[in-house]
Enzyme design. Structure first.
Site, PDB file in Angstrom:
ATOM      1  N   THR A 263       2.589  -7.954  -0.942  1.00  0.00           N
ATOM      2  CA  THR A 263       2.533  -7.847   0.515  1.00  0.00           C
ATOM      3  C   THR A 263       2.192  -9.192   1.120  1.00  0.00           C
ATOM      4  O   THR A 263       1.236  -9.842   0.708  1.00  0.00           O
ATOM      5  CB  THR A 263       1.518  -6.793   1.001  1.00  0.00           C
ATOM      6  OG1 THR A 263       1.347  -6.935   2.411  1.00  0.00           O
ATOM      7  CG2 THR A 263       0.178  -6.924   0.330  1.00  0.00           C
TER       8      THR A 263
ATOM      9  N   HIS B 118      10.678 -12.013  11.120  1.00  0.00           N
ATOM     10  CA  HIS B 118      11.176 -11.891   9.755  1.00  0.00           C
ATOM     11  C   HIS B 118      11.499 -13.230   9.095  1.00  0.00           C
ATOM     12  O   HIS B 118      11.791 -13.263   7.892  1.00  0.00           O
ATOM     13  CB  HIS B 118      12.410 -10.981   9.741  1.00  0.00           C
ATOM     14  CG  HIS B 118      12.065  -9.538   9.964  1.00  0.00           C
ATOM     15  ND1 HIS B 118      11.796  -9.031  11.217  1.00  0.00           N
ATOM     16  CD2 HIS B 118      11.901  -8.516   9.099  1.00  0.00           C
ATOM     17  CE1 HIS B 118      11.504  -7.753  11.115  1.00  0.00           C
ATOM     18  NE2 HIS B 118      11.552  -7.408   9.854  1.00  0.00           N
TER      19      HIS B 118
ATOM     20  N   ASP C   8       0.991  -9.446   3.883  1.00  0.00           N
ATOM     21  CA  ASP C   8      -0.211  -9.231   4.693  1.00  0.00           C
ATOM     22  C   ASP C   8      -1.505  -9.483   3.920  1.00  0.00           C
ATOM     23  O   ASP C   8      -2.574  -9.585   4.526  1.00  0.00           O
ATOM     24  CB  ASP C   8      -0.239  -7.797   5.221  1.00  0.00           C
ATOM     25  CG  ASP C   8       0.926  -7.504   6.160  1.00  0.00           C
ATOM     26  OD1 ASP C   8       1.492  -8.460   6.701  1.00  0.00           O
ATOM     27  OD2 ASP C   8       1.257  -6.322   6.338  1.00  0.00           O
TER      28      ASP C   8
ATOM     29  N   GLU D 155       0.809  -1.216   0.000  1.00  0.00           N
ATOM     30  CA  GLU D 155       0.000   0.000   0.000  1.00  0.00           C
ATOM     31  C   GLU D 155       0.848   1.274   0.000  1.00  0.00           C
ATOM     32  O   GLU D 155       0.492   2.263  -0.652  1.00  0.00           O
ATOM     33  CB  GLU D 155      -0.936   0.015   1.218  1.00  0.00           C
ATOM     34  CG  GLU D 155      -0.206  -0.130   2.543  1.00  0.00           C
ATOM     35  CD  GLU D 155      -1.048   0.285   3.732  1.00  0.00           C
ATOM     36  OE1 GLU D 155      -1.860   1.208   3.608  1.00  0.00           O
ATOM     37  OE2 GLU D 155      -0.859  -0.321   4.806  1.00  0.00           O
TER      38      GLU D 155
END
Length: 343
Positions: free
Chosen positions: A127, A273, A129, A104
């Site tokens: 992404t 990560h 997410d 985004e």
């Protein structure tokens, strides 16, 4: 007609970026295009940092994690004189178009360059997410969630051995897709998402029941939830205005609340990560490749100001402005689906 195309990758890295770079370059080579890699996201665009990006550089990167171009969370619209430097870089490199791969924030910058400066830019959604509303899925999400599912299964083994409740904290800044899919796919016993207010007492009662039956219970939590007792001090913001979540200790806080409420030893784990690295899954390799190829096609058609999106099984172009307008968060029907399995 020969064109010079710049490619950059911005924001957090994730598996699938290299397949997308490769897809765009390979498709563009068929059209006679020349490619230039801009290093470290928008920072490279500001500073004019480039690297070669041809067949030799991309031929064998489909299975590699991360991004060969490097990345950063640089926002040129928050740096004095940076926008002008970006426009100068575009002109000095004699670029005909720019492909921006990111989420985004990265694509929000791309949308502004197109809208405010008429820059010939195309966006590719990335992404882990999975929170971009204009596309059904983004590459990186499948790999990250697969890693998280493996982590839950490992935690279940050690938790059962020690008769513990185990909590896994996963990434997902504003949207709970990673936590949700991880919980469902790993048969976890509870999930905590930013989209739903957490009911600590109900969660603890359920986990205590499961633990009595199975000698282990698993809760998955997103890093972005709010709970009583959680650290709330003001934290540093990045250039996009997002709070850095590294010091919130969500998993540890959840584990402490569960142990206090249930009296059962509870441990937490954070894979952090680890979710971002490693070889992309088959799904992310194919999706990354497809959206990269589509980006080259949009350039060929002169369809700038667009982002590549997966709609059903079709890869299409959508407005960058539309793609970055709102986040895709977990809706009620998905929450109900997850609740079906907490027994």
């Amino acid at each position: 007609m020969s064109k010079r195309i710049g490619i950059l990758t911005g924001g957090g890295d994730c598996p699938g970026l290299n397949p997308a770079i490769r897809g765009c370059v390979m498709a563009g080579l068929d059209k006679g295009y020349e490619f230039i890699g801009l290093q470290e996201g928008w920072r490279g665009f500001v500073e004019g940092k480039t690297q070669p990006l041809g067949l030799a550089e991309v031929k064998e990167i489909i299975g590699k994690g991360g991004t060969i171009l490097g990345t950063s969370r640089t926002n040129p619209f928050k740096m004095e004189g940076a926008v002008e430097k970006c426009l100068a870089t575009f002109k000095n490199l004699k670029l005909d178009a720019l492909v921006a791969l990111g989420g985004e924030d990265t694509l929000g910058v791309a949308a502004r360059f197109y809208k405010e400066h008429k820059l010939s830019v195309v966006g590719v959604p990335k992404t882990m997410d999975n929170d971009l509303s204009a596309t059904d899925y983004t590459f990186g999400f499948d790999t990250a969630t697969t890693v998280a599912v493996d982590a839950v299964e490992r935690l279940r083994d050690t938790g059962r051995s020690h008769r513990r409740i185990m909590v896994l904290e996963v990434m997902g800044r504003h949207a709970g897709w990673v936590a949700l899919f991880t919980a469902i796919a790993s048969a976890a016993d509870w999930v905590l998402l930013p989209e739903r207010k957490s009911d600590v007492k109900t969660m603890c009662a359920h986990l205590k029941k499961v633990h009595a039956r199975d000698h282990v219970a698993i809760a998955v939590t997103s890093e972005a939830i709010e709970l009583p007792g959680m650290k709330t001090e003001t934290e540093q913001l990045d250039q996009f205005g997002h709070m850095l979540l590294k010091n919130r200790a969500v998993g540890e806080t959840v584990a402490g609340l569960i142990e206090k409420e249930t009296g059962i030893e509870t441990r937490s784990a954070v894979i952090g990560h680890v979710q971002r690295g490693g070889s992309p899954t088959l799904f992310d390799r194919i999706l990354g490749t497809r959206v990269g190829v589509k980006a080259a096609d949009l350039i060929a058609k002169g369809q700038f100001g667009q982002m590549v999106a997966l709609r059903g099984n079709e890869v299409v172009g959508v407005s960058l402005e539309e793609a970055t307008a709102t986040l895709k968060t977990v809706p009620l029907e998905w929450l109900r689906l997850a609740d079906t399995f907490f027994k």
